[in-house]
Structure formats: structure tokens, C-alpha cells
Motif scaffolding. Structure first.
Motif, short mmCIF file in Angstrom:
data_model
loop_
_atom_site.label_atom_id
_atom_site.label_comp_id
_atom_site.label_asym_id
_atom_site.label_seq_id
_atom_site.Cartn_x
_atom_site.Cartn_y
_atom_site.Cartn_z
N TYR A 86 25.35 13.99 -1.17
CA TYR A 86 24.28 14.92 -1.56
C TYR A 86 23.02 14.11 -1.78
N ILE A 87 22.00 14.39 -0.98
CA ILE A 87 20.73 13.67 -1.06
C ILE A 87 19.71 14.62 -1.67
N SER A 88 19.12 14.24 -2.80
CA SER A 88 18.19 15.14 -3.47
C SER A 88 16.86 14.44 -3.73
N LEU A 89 15.86 15.24 -4.08
CA LEU A 89 14.55 14.73 -4.48
C LEU A 89 13.82 15.83 -5.21
N ILE A 90 12.78 15.45 -5.89
CA ILE A 90 11.87 16.40 -6.52
C ILE A 90 10.58 16.34 -5.72
N ALA A 91 10.17 17.47 -5.16
CA ALA A 91 8.96 17.52 -4.34
C ALA A 91 7.80 18.02 -5.19
N ASP A 92 6.80 17.19 -5.36
CA ASP A 92 5.60 17.57 -6.11
C ASP A 92 4.54 18.08 -5.14
N GLY A 93 4.03 19.27 -5.40
CA GLY A 93 2.92 19.82 -4.64
C GLY A 93 3.16 19.85 -3.14
N PRO A 94 2.16 19.46 -2.37
CA PRO A 94 2.26 19.56 -0.91
C PRO A 94 3.24 18.57 -0.28
N VAL A 153 0.82 -1.21 0.00
CA VAL A 153 0.00 0.00 0.00
C VAL A 153 0.86 1.27 0.00
N GLY A 154 2.18 1.12 0.09
CA GLY A 154 3.07 2.27 0.06
C GLY A 154 4.48 1.84 -0.30
N MET A 155 5.27 2.80 -0.78
CA MET A 155 6.65 2.48 -1.17
C MET A 155 7.48 3.75 -1.22
N GLY A 156 8.77 3.54 -1.24
CA GLY A 156 9.74 4.61 -1.45
C GLY A 156 11.09 3.98 -1.75
N VAL A 193 16.05 10.46 -3.59
CA VAL A 193 14.84 9.85 -3.06
C VAL A 193 13.79 9.89 -4.17
N VAL A 194 13.22 8.74 -4.48
CA VAL A 194 12.24 8.63 -5.56
C VAL A 194 11.09 7.71 -5.15
N ASP A 195 10.02 7.76 -5.92
CA ASP A 195 8.92 6.80 -5.82
C ASP A 195 8.22 6.78 -4.47
N ILE A 196 8.13 7.91 -3.79
CA ILE A 196 7.35 7.95 -2.55
C ILE A 196 5.88 7.93 -2.98
N ALA A 197 5.21 6.84 -2.67
CA ALA A 197 3.82 6.67 -3.12
C ALA A 197 3.04 5.89 -2.07
#
Length: 142
Positions: free
Chosen positions: A107-115, A57-60, A72-76
Motif C-alpha cells: 500500500y503506497i500512500s501520500l498526503i496531497a497538498d493543494g494542486p 534544488v529538489g527532493m523526495g 511518499v513524503v517530502d516532495i519539495a
């Protein structure tokens, strides 16, 4: 017991290909092909899957070179299970990995979508603008 919180289980592993593709779509992330997932998932540096009664029901995930750069990717989280702290639990597990395994200066990065930016800020992520901007290029074979 009525009103009890569901018994979620956090697994420190990447999701299966089928769960990965399903969770991306139902959570509002862009779809990925099964073929792409078959290639990409084995390259996961750190993966987390949350299950309820054996169903994901969730992943990252974290991807990267295991030294200088991590992303950091695929936080769902399945919408039926959102607003229960699962995203925070997923991020905490991923950041536990970073704290234990990433070398000094990584260096730890991510793309933050919306809230989602509010969740990531709780873990120390900050906007990089105006010094830097996120950029992307998507391969299209059609």
C-alpha cells in the motif's frame, strides 16, 4: 548557450540534513528541526535529490516498513526551479523504486497538498474518500 535548460542531476539518495531542512521551508512545507531530520533521514526507504551545480534544488522520499506500507513524503522543489518538470522527475524515480522493490499488495500512500494532487494523479494515486480520510497528529512539546 542562451535559453538552454539548466543541467539538473538526479541522485538516488536522501538529501543532507541541511538541504532537507532548507528545501522544506523554501518550498512551503512545514519546517522540521535539525534534530528530527538527523533521526528521520537515515530511515529513508528510497530518497531522491535533484541538484544544479552541486546545490540541492529538489527532493523526495519514501518511508515505510519495506513490505506492507510505504508513504511518499517530502516532495519539495525550490521555487526558483519549479515549473520545469522536477517534481515529475522526482516522483518518477520514487515510483521506479516502488515498481522494482515493493512486494505485491503493498500500500503506497501520500498526503496531497493543494494542486500537487494533479501531479500525483499522473502516477496513479487516487483520493481515498469517502471510504477513508487522511488523519494526522502532530507532537507539540511546547
Amino acid at each position: 548557450m542562451s535559453g538552454a535548460e539548466p543541467d539538473y542531476t538526479l541522485h538516488r539518495e536522501a538529501p543532507s540534513v541541511d538541504d532537507y531542512c532548507r528545501l522544506r521551508v523554501i518550498s512551503g512545507l512545514s519546517p522540521k528541526s535539525r534534530e528530527a531530520a538527523l533521526i528521520g533521514l537515515p530511515n529513508t526507504v528510497c530518497g531522491v535529490t535533484v541538484t544544479l551545480d552541486g546545490k540541492a534544488v529538489g527532493m523526495g522520499r519514501i518511508v515505510g516498513d519495506r513490505g506492507c506500507f510505504y508513504q511518499v513524503v517530502d516532495i519539495a522543489v525550490d521555487p526558483a526551479h519549479q515549473a520545469r518538470g522536477l517534481g515529475k522527475k522526482i516522483m518518477a524515480a520514487l515510483m521506479d523504486y516502488v515498481a522494482a522493490e515493493a512486494p505485491d499488495g503493498a500500500y503506497i500512500s501520500l498526503i496531497a497538498d493543494g494542486p500537487a494532487k494533479h501531479l500525483y494523479a499522473k502516477f496513479g494515486f487516487k483520493p481515498v474518500t469517502p471510504e477513508s480520510i487522511g488523519m494526522a497528529f502532530r507532537v507539540s512539546r511546547t
